[in-house]
Design a protein around this motif. Structure first.
Motif: not given
Length: 426
Positions: A68, A72, A74-76, A79, A88-90, A94, A126, A324
């Protein structure tokens, strides 16, 4: 394209606002794997770490990230150059990751796919990987709480059939040992980019569609556009509500305010579902804790929001959602039950929430998956959603047959009606 997550007047999620999830048989096993192949110098957009494994073949390189925290991170990083749905947002992922940890159900996994020639990001997926009915199943990360699912699409996401085939081949390379891939409830477009998984020939229309409303100028103008009868009825309900005591629309912002409002929302939803003879699942620990944690953790960021509509000292409706960009996505909504039904408090709190957000420049109201009459009352537009169910091994083939049979029946209303009549007789 209009996006469309969630509610009936006393809506219970998951996964489609008022549905009851399937039995939760997944154990979410995930093992962190040390990197076996370092990425080359061209991979600056898709860096390797100690918890990833890179595989190259064809036009795209896929890096699998396990854990996890690593997913996270990697996603940050992704973005800024990726588009994604709010689910699928951070901050949402999270919360999913914290939920998996609380329940002892493993961790997030991700596939980061890049152009093999220049390292430009294609997509970031993800996922969770679970054992379900003796099969290993990969899904977009979820706890049965997300209305829409899909990848984060990068600038190099494919827009032609050849690219889509190459992307699918990369996904399968990144999921060795997976028997079944279930990518469900995907929009056809994500942030204006075509979703390559929804365009595959195996994809079928999902059971539900998304619905959303965009306010062009003011909420009052939108109500006028709905017709004289609709506008007059809303105005009458507001007047009658005011006669019951001082009317207040409140944004729960402090922890104490959130706990109080959330407790009322849960109690109202539970009472409503019991009244109509449906099982209520959202008070189960995994769901209760997910939404409560999301509200508390994201209260200052503004990502999660909880509102109440009060008459005198009584909360007559509650509404929860996430924000968002220029979109508010409705997650849960409730009302005070039969005593207040004649005033349509659910509709009134939605109107007040619209006014609140339009004043702040937020004009799109995502009503969520599920076609309920109150959404149509606001003039909500449809967003088609798609399922992609594919076998990774022979063990997955029976599930493919079942999924296709359901899709065949679902797309033939007369056949569905006939089946419903037969079941009713049984």
């Amino acid at each position: 394209m209009a996006r469309g997550p969630a509610a009936s007047w006393s809506c219970s999620r998951p996964p489609s606002n008022c549905g009851v999830p399937d039995a939760m048989t997944a154990s979410w096993p995930t093992t962190k794997t040390a990197a076996t192949t370092s990425l080359d110098a061209s991979s600056a957009l898709v860096p390797a770490d100690n918890f990833s494994r890179s595989m190259t073949g064809g036009a795209y390189r896929v890096t699998r990230i396990n854990g996890t925290r690593e997913v996270l991170a990697r996603i940050a990083l992704a973005t800024n150059d990726c588009t994604a749905t709010v689910f699928q947002s951070e901050p949402w992922l999270a919360a999913i990751g914290r939920g998996l940890g609380r329940d002892g159900r493993g961790e997030l996994v991700a596939l980061d796919i890049a152009d093999a020639s220049n390292g430009e990001r294609v997509a970031l997926l993800p996922l969770t990987i679970a054992r379900e009915r003796r099969r290993t199943v990969a899904r977009f990360a979820d706890l049965e709480v997300s209305d829409y699912r899909g990848p984060l699409l990068g600038p190099a996401a494919p827009r032609d059939k050849a690219g889509e085939r190459a992307l699918w081949a990369a996904v399968k390379r990144g999921l060795p040992g997976v028997d079944l891939i279930r990518f469900e409830a995907m929009p056809a477009e994500i942030g204006g980019r075509p979703n390559p998984f929804a365009r595959r020939h195996e994809a079928t229309p999902a059971r539900l569609k998304g619905l959303s409303v965009t306010i062009g100028t003011t909420v009052e103008a939108m109500l006028r556009d709905r017709g004289k009868k609709y506008r007059k009825e809303a105005e009458r309900c507001f007047r009658l509500l005011e006669k019951q005591g001082a009317t207040k629309f409140r944004h729960a912002e402090t922890p104490d305010e959130i706990h109080r409002a959330y407790a009322v929302l849960e109690a109202q939803q539970s009472a409503r579902q019991m009244a109509i003879g449906q099982a209520y699942v959202l008070d189960q620990p995994q769901y209760h804790e997910f939404y409560r944690d999301l509200l508390i953790t994201e209260r200052e960021s503004g990502f999660a929001a909880l509102f109440t509509l009060e008459a005198g000292s009584e909360i007559v409706a509650a509404l929860m959602g996430v924000v968002r960009g220029g979109t508010f996505t409705l997650l849960r909504i409730s009302n005070g039950g039969e005593t207040w039904r004649h005033l349509s408090p659910g509709r009134l709190i939605v109107i007040e929430a619209m006014r609140h957000f339009v004043e702040r420049g937020i004009r799109t109201f995502d009503m969520g998956a599920g076609d309920y009459p109150f959404k149509r009352g606001f003039g909500a537009e449809e967003t088609p959603l798609f399922d992609l169910v594919a076998a990774g091994s022979l063990r997955g083939l029976p599930a493919i047959a079942v999924a296709r049979a359901k899709a065949f029946v679902r797309n033939r209303p007369a056949l569905m009606a006939a089946i419903g009549r037969v079941r009713g007789k049984g």
